[in-house]
Design a protein around this motif. Structure first.
Motif, PDB file in Angstrom:
ATOM      1  N   ASP A 198       0.839  -1.194   0.000  1.00 41.94           N
ATOM      2  CA  ASP A 198       0.000   0.000   0.000  1.00 41.94           C
ATOM      3  C   ASP A 198       0.878   1.249   0.000  1.00 41.94           C
ATOM      4  OD1 ASP A 198      -1.783   2.056   0.544  1.00 41.94           O
ATOM      5  OD2 ASP A 198      -2.488   1.244   2.435  1.00 41.94           O
ATOM      6  N   ARG A 199       1.833   1.310   0.915  1.00 40.96           N
ATOM      7  CA  ARG A 199       2.715   2.479   1.012  1.00 40.96           C
ATOM      8  C   ARG A 199       3.576   2.645  -0.233  1.00 40.96           C
ATOM      9  NH1 ARG A 199       3.557   0.149   6.066  1.00 40.96           N
ATOM     10  NH2 ARG A 199       5.655  -0.525   5.470  1.00 40.96           N
ATOM     11  N   ALA A 200       3.910   1.523  -0.863  1.00 40.69           N
ATOM     12  CA  ALA A 200       4.808   1.558  -2.019  1.00 40.69           C
ATOM     13  C   ALA A 200       4.119   2.020  -3.296  1.00 40.69           C
ATOM     14  CB  ALA A 200       5.435   0.181  -2.238  1.00 40.69           C
ATOM     15  N   GLY A 201       2.788   2.080  -3.276  1.00 35.24           N
ATOM     16  CA  GLY A 201       2.085   2.591  -4.449  1.00 35.24           C
ATOM     17  C   GLY A 201       1.140   1.630  -5.122  1.00 35.24           C
ATOM     18  N   ALA A 202       0.871   0.456  -4.520  1.00 35.94           N
ATOM     19  CA  ALA A 202      -0.158  -0.427  -5.069  1.00 35.94           C
ATOM     20  C   ALA A 202      -1.514   0.264  -4.921  1.00 35.94           C
ATOM     21  CB  ALA A 202      -0.161  -1.765  -4.340  1.00 35.94           C
ATOM     22  N   ASP A 203      -2.317   0.223  -5.976  1.00 39.29           N
ATOM     23  CA  ASP A 203      -3.620   0.882  -5.954  1.00 39.29           C
ATOM     24  C   ASP A 203      -4.733  -0.050  -5.485  1.00 39.29           C
ATOM     25  OD1 ASP A 203      -3.020   3.576  -7.147  1.00 39.29           O
ATOM     26  OD2 ASP A 203      -2.243   2.299  -8.745  1.00 39.29           O
ATOM     27  N   LEU A 204      -4.648  -1.291  -5.861  1.00 44.50           N
ATOM     28  CA  LEU A 204      -5.586  -2.321  -5.414  1.00 44.50           C
ATOM     29  C   LEU A 204      -4.762  -3.531  -5.008  1.00 44.50           C
ATOM     30  CD1 LEU A 204      -6.799  -0.952  -8.290  1.00 44.50           C
ATOM     31  CD2 LEU A 204      -8.760  -2.350  -7.675  1.00 44.50           C
ATOM     32  N   ILE A 205      -5.251  -4.294  -4.033  1.00 48.49           N
ATOM     33  CA  ILE A 205      -4.499  -5.460  -3.558  1.00 48.49           C
ATOM     34  C   ILE A 205      -5.419  -6.666  -3.502  1.00 48.49           C
ATOM     35  CG2 ILE A 205      -3.176  -6.442  -1.641  1.00 48.49           C
ATOM     36  CD1 ILE A 205      -2.296  -3.510  -0.999  1.00 48.49           C
ATOM     37  N   GLU A 206      -4.947  -7.755  -4.118  1.00 49.31           N
ATOM     38  CA  GLU A 206      -5.672  -9.018  -4.105  1.00 49.31           C
ATOM     39  C   GLU A 206      -5.066  -9.923  -3.032  1.00 49.31           C
ATOM     40  OE1 GLU A 206      -5.346 -10.846  -7.913  1.00 49.31           O
ATOM     41  OE2 GLU A 206      -6.014  -9.065  -9.007  1.00 49.31           O
TER      42      GLU A 206
ATOM     43  N   THR B  37      -6.020   1.032   6.122  1.00 50.48           N
ATOM     44  CA  THR B  37      -5.999   1.389   4.699  1.00 50.48           C
ATOM     45  C   THR B  37      -7.405   1.355   4.125  1.00 50.48           C
ATOM     46  OG1 THR B  37      -5.113   0.858   2.503  1.00 50.48           O
ATOM     47  CG2 THR B  37      -5.557  -1.007   3.960  1.00 50.48           C
ATOM     48  N   GLN B  38      -7.628   2.243   3.172  1.00 47.34           N
ATOM     49  CA  GLN B  38      -8.893   2.247   2.437  1.00 47.34           C
ATOM     50  C   GLN B  38      -8.682   1.893   0.959  1.00 47.34           C
ATOM     51  OE1 GLN B  38     -12.103   2.471   3.651  1.00 47.34           O
ATOM     52  NE2 GLN B  38     -10.927   2.177   5.534  1.00 47.34           N
ATOM     53  N   LYS B  39      -7.526   1.321   0.648  1.00 44.78           N
ATOM     54  CA  LYS B  39      -7.308   0.832  -0.712  1.00 44.78           C
ATOM     55  C   LYS B  39      -8.269  -0.331  -0.988  1.00 44.78           C
ATOM     56  CE  LYS B  39      -3.589   3.269  -2.047  1.00 44.78           C
ATOM     57  NZ  LYS B  39      -2.224   2.777  -1.974  1.00 44.78           N
ATOM     58  N   PRO B  40      -8.701  -0.497  -2.240  1.00 46.21           N
ATOM     59  CA  PRO B  40      -9.559  -1.638  -2.563  1.00 46.21           C
ATOM     60  C   PRO B  40      -8.865  -2.972  -2.258  1.00 46.21           C
ATOM     61  CG  PRO B  40      -9.572  -0.035  -4.336  1.00 46.21           C
ATOM     62  CD  PRO B  40      -8.481   0.383  -3.401  1.00 46.21           C
ATOM     63  N   LEU B  41      -9.589  -3.856  -1.604  1.00 43.22           N
ATOM     64  CA  LEU B  41      -9.090  -5.194  -1.280  1.00 43.22           C
ATOM     65  C   LEU B  41     -10.008  -6.223  -1.941  1.00 43.22           C
ATOM     66  CD1 LEU B  41      -8.308  -4.754   2.535  1.00 43.22           C
ATOM     67  CD2 LEU B  41      -6.665  -4.717   0.650  1.00 43.22           C
ATOM     68  N   LEU B  42      -9.397  -7.178  -2.618  1.00 47.33           N
ATOM     69  CA  LEU B  42     -10.163  -8.226  -3.286  1.00 47.33           C
ATOM     70  C   LEU B  42      -9.685  -9.584  -2.804  1.00 47.33           C
ATOM     71  CD1 LEU B  42      -9.343  -5.853  -5.608  1.00 47.33           C
ATOM     72  CD2 LEU B  42     -10.986  -7.196  -6.902  1.00 47.33           C
ATOM     73  N   LEU B  43     -10.589 -10.554  -2.809  1.00 46.79           N
ATOM     74  CA  LEU B  43     -10.215 -11.936  -2.532  1.00 46.79           C
ATOM     75  C   LEU B  43     -10.186 -12.699  -3.848  1.00 46.79           C
ATOM     76  CD1 LEU B  43     -12.335 -12.871   0.644  1.00 46.79           C
ATOM     77  CD2 LEU B  43      -9.999 -11.971   0.532  1.00 46.79           C
ATOM     78  N   MET B  44      -9.113 -13.438  -4.073  1.00 43.48           N
ATOM     79  CA  MET B  44      -9.051 -14.334  -5.223  1.00 43.48           C
ATOM     80  C   MET B  44      -9.140 -15.753  -4.681  1.00 43.48           C
ATOM     81  SD  MET B  44      -6.393 -14.296  -8.391  1.00 43.48           S
ATOM     82  CE  MET B  44      -6.745 -15.164  -9.918  1.00 43.48           C
ATOM     83  N   LEU B  45     -10.174 -16.466  -5.098  1.00 43.97           N
ATOM     84  CA  LEU B  45     -10.402 -17.793  -4.530  1.00 43.97           C
ATOM     85  C   LEU B  45     -11.188 -18.650  -5.499  1.00 43.97           C
ATOM     86  CD1 LEU B  45     -13.174 -17.521  -1.751  1.00 43.97           C
ATOM     87  CD2 LEU B  45     -12.956 -15.945  -3.667  1.00 43.97           C
ATOM     88  N   TYR B  46     -11.276 -19.919  -5.161  1.00 43.64           N
ATOM     89  CA  TYR B  46     -11.945 -20.883  -6.029  1.00 43.64           C
ATOM     90  C   TYR B  46     -13.385 -21.097  -5.579  1.00 43.64           C
ATOM     91  CZ  TYR B  46      -7.551 -21.460  -8.345  1.00 43.64           C
ATOM     92  OH  TYR B  46      -6.432 -21.197  -9.076  1.00 43.64           O
TER      93      TYR B  46
END
Length: 265
Positions: free
Chosen positions: A41-49, A92-101
């Motif tokens: 997040d601090r490094a500049g990622a806009d969204l994190i999965e 953090t208020q960056k978008p967070l997504l789950l990647m799953l099956y």
């Protein structure tokens, strides 16, 4: 407004492309994952999965497969990942997504799963083994809880690309190559033709993933789309440094961001 929409709108306004990073939750443990996410997040990622570990991750190459196995061996559960998201939402208020099956959602219970997504602050889910034709399995309940089910489109989608793009929410996950995830030295896909199939129908941002391994590839790929997704290369850094991965992940993600922005530092 969903945080995903807001973030892409912000990136567009600022004249830059979104950087989306992926990490396997629980590898080597959830406390480390928390610090890794905040570092990215601090490094500049806009969204994190956040990858939910699964025993048979059919879309993943060896790097993420091995991370998934380590996370499962450490006792990582979906309930614990939701708790992690709640803790992250305090910082953090960056978008967070789950990647799953899909099986993970079914076993947990669809209503329970998406209810917790809403309560904890998950903005979207990516389900790589769910074909477009089966989207109704989860999209309705996801939307009821304000969660986007991110659709995937591949170079092999051809005429199906129009159907996939129509009505999609958040962003279209454009798979760079056929096969599984993993770092690639190059791509055989004709991206002009691929995005030519998608762009006439896409009313939301497009982000490309699968195989992007460093700043140069990220910079090259962003010419075609609105966001760049980096997964296996991030997971590899985390695996190499284990419990001390937050610093190296910050440096790596920062290099991706600077590469995409044309920074020469």
């Amino acid at each position: 407004m969903n945080r995903i929409d807001a973030k892409f709108a912000e990136c567009k306004e600022q004249g830059r492309k979104a950087l989306i990073t992926f990490i396997t939750a629980g590898d080597p443990n959830l406390s480390v994952t928390q610090e890794a996410v905040l570092a990215m997040d601090r490094a500049g990622a806009d969204l994190i999965e956040l990858g939910v570990p699964f025993s048979d991750p059919v879309a993943e190459g060896p790097v993420i497969q091995e991370a998934s196995q380590r996370a499962l061996a450490a006792g990582t559960t979906l309930v614990a990942i939701f708790d992690l998201v709640k803790r992250l939402r305090e910082r953090t208020q960056k978008p967070l997504l789950l990647m799953l099956y899909l099986n993970s959602i079914y076993r947990f219970g669809k209503e329970r799963f998406f209810s917790l997504c809403e309560q904890c602050g998950v903005d979207g889910v990516i389900v790589p083994d769910m074909p477009y034709e089966e989207k109704d399995e989860i999209e309705g309940v996801a939307e009821a809880h304000g969660v986007y089910s991110i659709r995937l489109v591949a170079p092999t989608s051809h005429e199906r690309a129009a159907k996939i793009a129509k009505g999609a929410k958040g962003f279209l996950y454009c798979v760079s190559s056929t096969g599984v995830t993993g770092m690639r030295s190059g791509f055989s896909t004709d991206f002009d033709a691929f995005f030519g199939q998608i762009r006439p129908y896409a009313t939301i941002p497009c982000a490309v993933g699968f195989g992007i391994s460093g700043p140069e590839q990220a910079k090259e790929m962003q010419r075609y789309c609105d966001g760049v997704i980096v997964g296996s290369a991030v997971v590899k850094v985390a695996a190499e440094h284990g419990e001390s991965c937050a610093g190296p992940l910050y440096d790596f993600v920062r290099s991706l961001r600077e590469g995409m922005d044309g920074d020469t530092k």
